[in-house]
Design a protein around this motif. Structure first.
Motif: not given
Lengths: 410, 410
Positions: B71, B73-74, B77, B401-405, B407-408
Motif C-alpha cells: 500500500t 504512502a503512509m 499518515g 490497496y489497504l483502505d485508509v478511511t 486518514l481521510i
C-alpha cells in the motif's frame, strides 16, 4: 503471393505495437502475404525508401510477436506528415505507388489516429482513380479515444489505466497530512475529455478522488470551480481535481497559462492548464496547492498496460489483415460493443472517409449538470477497458522491451 | 506483556508501510508486545490522542501484513513536525511520556528520514534523563537515500525503479520521430543526487538515455550543458537529460525558474529546474525541447515497486522490533552491504545521534570529471536495489490497496 507494407503514425500509445503484432499474427496463421515490410517513420519511410523487413524479424526471434505486443510507442517510428491532395502534389502519390509496384505490394496498413485515417482515405481513393489493386486499410489508435464509428480506440484503455492508477496512488500520497490541500492533475486530451474522464475509475470504497473532474466538452467557469473547491474543503482536507489540458471558457479560449500556438495540422498546442488552475486556487482559496502534469508517461507506460486494450489491439490488427485478404479497401478496422456486462464486442470495418477528421466528443449527458463530474453511464462505458494486466518480462528489475536500434540509428 | 506504539513521518515512499509490516510481523512471530498502537500523523497523533489499534487490524484481516506491504504512502499518515528541545517546550515531552505511561508503552518506533531520526534522538535522550524504560527506535525511509551509516534507505529502490523505467519508456516515446529533440526529466532530490543517479539504470543494449545526468553534488554550468547538448545533437537525434531538482551553480544558487522559499525545517522548497533548463536549451539550441517533472508519482507508485526494496524494508522493521526486544534504545535499524555480486547484506542498529541531521551526498568519485555522467561504481551500487517485482493484487483493472478511511475521515 505478393507483399504488404505497414506503418505507424501520430502520437505514441502503449497498444500501437500490439496492432502491428496483430497483422503479423494473422499473416503467420493465414499466409496471405509473402513479405510484410515496415515503413519507418510512417508514410515518410515509403517516400524516402526507409523500411525494414518484418518477416525477417519474425524469423529471427522466437517470440517477436509477443515482445512487440509489450513494447511502448512505435516499433516502426512515427511521423507528423500531412498528406497533400493529389492535385497539389502528384509526385507524392506517384512515389508511393511506384514503391508499391517495385516491392509488389498488395496491401498498405496504416496504424494511426485522425490524420492517419485521412491519409488512408486519400490513398485508397487515389488507388481507385488509377485502377490500382493495392488495398489501403486503416487501423485505429489514439489515447484520446476520439475517433468516430468505433466504440473506443486502441491505446485508450492503457492510458486510462495509467491515469486512474496514478490518481489513486497520488490520493494515498495526499491523504497523509492533516492540512487543507488541493492537488490538480492535468491529463492529455486536446478536444475530447475521454482520458480525463477515465480518472473517475480511481474512485473506490474509501477514496472519492478525483473529487472534481473538468472536461473540454463543457465550458470551464473558474468562479464555479473555486466555489466547488471551497465547498469541498469545508467538509474534507484534500481535494483532488482532474482537468483536461484542453479546458476552455465560454468564449472557447483555452484556460492555459502559456500562449497557444498552432501545429501544422492546425491543432492548438497546449501546456499549462494545471499550472493556471494552481495559481487561481492559490490566489482565491489560499491553501496548499500543487499541480501534476501526467505528461508523456500516460501514453507510453507499458508497465501499466491494460490487457484488454492490448488484446483488442491485436484483434484489430488481425481484422485489418482479414479485410485486406478479402480484397476490401478504404476501410478502418473497428470494434463495436454489443454488451456492457458481460463486456462483449464484435470486429468489422467501416469506410474511412466517414472517420477521417471526425472527432467524437464525450456526450453532454455523460457529464453531470454542473459540469464538474460524470454520470454512471460513463463509468459503465469505461470500466471494462482497463481490465487485466499483461505479464511483462523484467530483467535486473527493468522491463525488457524490443530493441529499437533501427529507429535510433536511422 | 506491555505495548508498543509506532508512527510514520516525513515524505511518503512506496516502502514505508513495508517497514510497519515488518514490526507487526516480528511481533506476530515473537509475541513481544501485547498491543501495537499506530499513532496517526506521526508524533502529533500521540500529542493529540489520535491513534489506532494495529493489533486489532491484524486480527480483523486475513492478510493485513501482506496488503500493508503493498500500500503506497503512509498507512498511519504523516506529519512535518519539528520536535522542540525539552528545555524550550517541556510540555511536549511530558505529554508524550504521559501517553506512554497511560497505554503501558515499552517501545516507540518512528519510521522516517533525517528529521524523524532527530525526534528519535531527542526522545531517547529525554527517556534516559527521566529514567524512563521506554525504548525509542528509528526505522529509516527516504527516497532521497541520503541517510548516513546505512548502505541505502527503504523507499529509494522503488523510486529508483520508477525513475529508470519511466525514462526507458519515455526514451521509446522520444525515438519515434526523425527530428532533433531534447527531453529534460526533473527528478526529486534536494541535496543529494542519488535518485537522479538512478536514471542511469534506464540504459540498456540499445538505448543510452539518459545521455546527460546532472546531480546537485557538482556545480551546474549552464554553458557546459549547452555545449554538451549541441555536441550530442551532432551525432544523434534525441537527447534525454536527467537533472536533479536541486542542481545549483558555482555560487550555490539553485538553477530554478521559480523563487525559492524555506520550509519550517529550513529546507529550500524547489520547483522548476526542468522548466528553467527547457527555456535555456530552447533559446541556446533551438530544437524541440520539453521538460517532464516526475513529481510525486516517483515516491508513491507502488505499481512499480522494487521487490528487493519492499523485502528489505520489512526486514528493517523486524530488525527494529528485535532491537527493542533486546532492550536497545536510541538506535536506527540499519542495513550494511557486504557484497555487490552476489548482493549480500547484514542488518543491525546504529546510534541515531550519529545519523540525525546528517546528509550522505553522492561521492564525487562516482560522478565523471565533466560532471555530466556517472561512473561504473555508481551502477554497481544501484543495480541490486531495483531487482524483483512484487505480485500486486488488481480488481477490475485497479490495484487493491489497504483502505485508509481512518486518514481521510480524521
Amino acid at each position: 503471393m505478393r507483399n504488404a507494407v505497414i506503418a505507424q503514425s501520430g502520437g505514441p500509445t502503449v497498444a500501437i505495437n500490439a496492432s502491428l503484432a496483430g497483422v503479423l499474427k494473422y499473416n503467420k496463421e493465414n499466409a496471405i502475404f509473402s513479405k510484410i515490410y515496415g515503413s519507418l517513420n510512417g508514410i515518410t519511410g515509403i517516400l524516402e525508401d526507409r523500411f525494414i523487413d518484418l518477416s525477417k524479424k519474425l524469423e529471427e526471434s522466437d517470440n517477436f510477436i509477443e515482445k512487440l505486443k509489450l513494447t511502448p510507442a512505435m516499433y516502426l517510428g512515427s511521423c507528423r506528415y500531412k498528406m497533400p491532395l493529389p492535385e497539389d502534389k502528384p509526385e507524392v502519390y506517384e512515389k508511393i505507388f511506384a514503391f508499391f509496384k517495385e516491392y509488389e505490394i498488395d496491401a498498405f496498413f496504416y496504424i494511426g489516429g485522425n490524420d492517419s485515417m485521412d491519409t488512408v482515405d486519400r490513398l485508397s481513393k487515389y488507388a481507385k482513380s488509377i485502377n490500382s489493386d493495392v488495398r489501403v486499410i486503416g487501423i485505429p489508435k489514439t489515447i484520446d479515444n476520439d475517433l468516430v464509428h468505433i466504440d473506443h480506440t486502441p491505446g485508450f484503455g492503457s492510458a486510462a489505466k495509467y491515469v486512474a492508477t496514478s490518481i489513486l496512488e497520488m490520493a494515498h500520497d495526499t491523504y497523509i497530512y492533516k492540512l487543507k490541500s488541493v492537488t490538480i492533475v492535468e491529463i492529455m486530451g486536446r478536444d475530447a475529455g475521454w482520458l480525463t474522464a477515465a480518472s473517475v475509475l480511481a474512485r473506490n470504497s474509501y477514496s472519492k478522488a478525483p473529487h472534481l473532474i473538468y472536461l473540454p466538452e463543457v465550458a470551464f467557469d473558474p468562479k464555479e470551480c473555486v466555489e466547488d473547491v471551497k465547498a469541498l474543503l469545508e467538509k474534507q482536507d484534500d481535494v483532488i481535481i482532474a482537468i483536461s489540458e484542453g479546458i476552455r471558457d465560454k468564449e472557447g479560449n483555452y484556460f492555459s497559462a502559456s500562449e497557444s500556438k498552432l501545429d501544422k495540422f492546425g491543432h492548438v498546442q497546449l501546456s499549462g492548464a494545471g499550472k493556471a488552475l494552481e495559481h487561481l486556487i492559490a490566489n482565491e482559496v489560499g491553501c496548499k496547492v500543487r499541480s501534476v502534469e501526467l505528461n508523456i508517461l500516460q501514453r507510453c507506460a507499458t508497465h501499466l498496460a491494460s490487457l484488454t486494450d492490448l488484446e483488442e489491439s491485436v484483434k484489430l490488427g488481425e481484422t485489418a489483415a482479414g479485410l485486406a485478404a478479402k480484397g476490401e479497401t478504404g476501410l478502418m478496422a473497428t470494434i463495436t460493443r454489443t454488451s456492457d456486462e458481460p463486456y462483449e464486442t464484435v470486429y468489422g470495418g467501416h469506410p474511412v472517409c466517414e472517420i477521417a477528421n471526425g472527432v467524437k466528443a464525450v456526450p453532454r449527458e455523460w457529464i453531470n449538470e454542473r459540469g464538474n463530474d460524470l454520470t454512471k453511464e460513463m463509468v459503465t462505458y469505461l470500466k471494462p477497458l482497463i481490465k487485466g494486466e499483461p505479464k511483462l518480462s523484467f530483467k535486473d528489475g527493468m522491463p525488457e522491451y524490443l530493441d529499437v536500434t533501427h529507429l535510433i540509428e536511422q
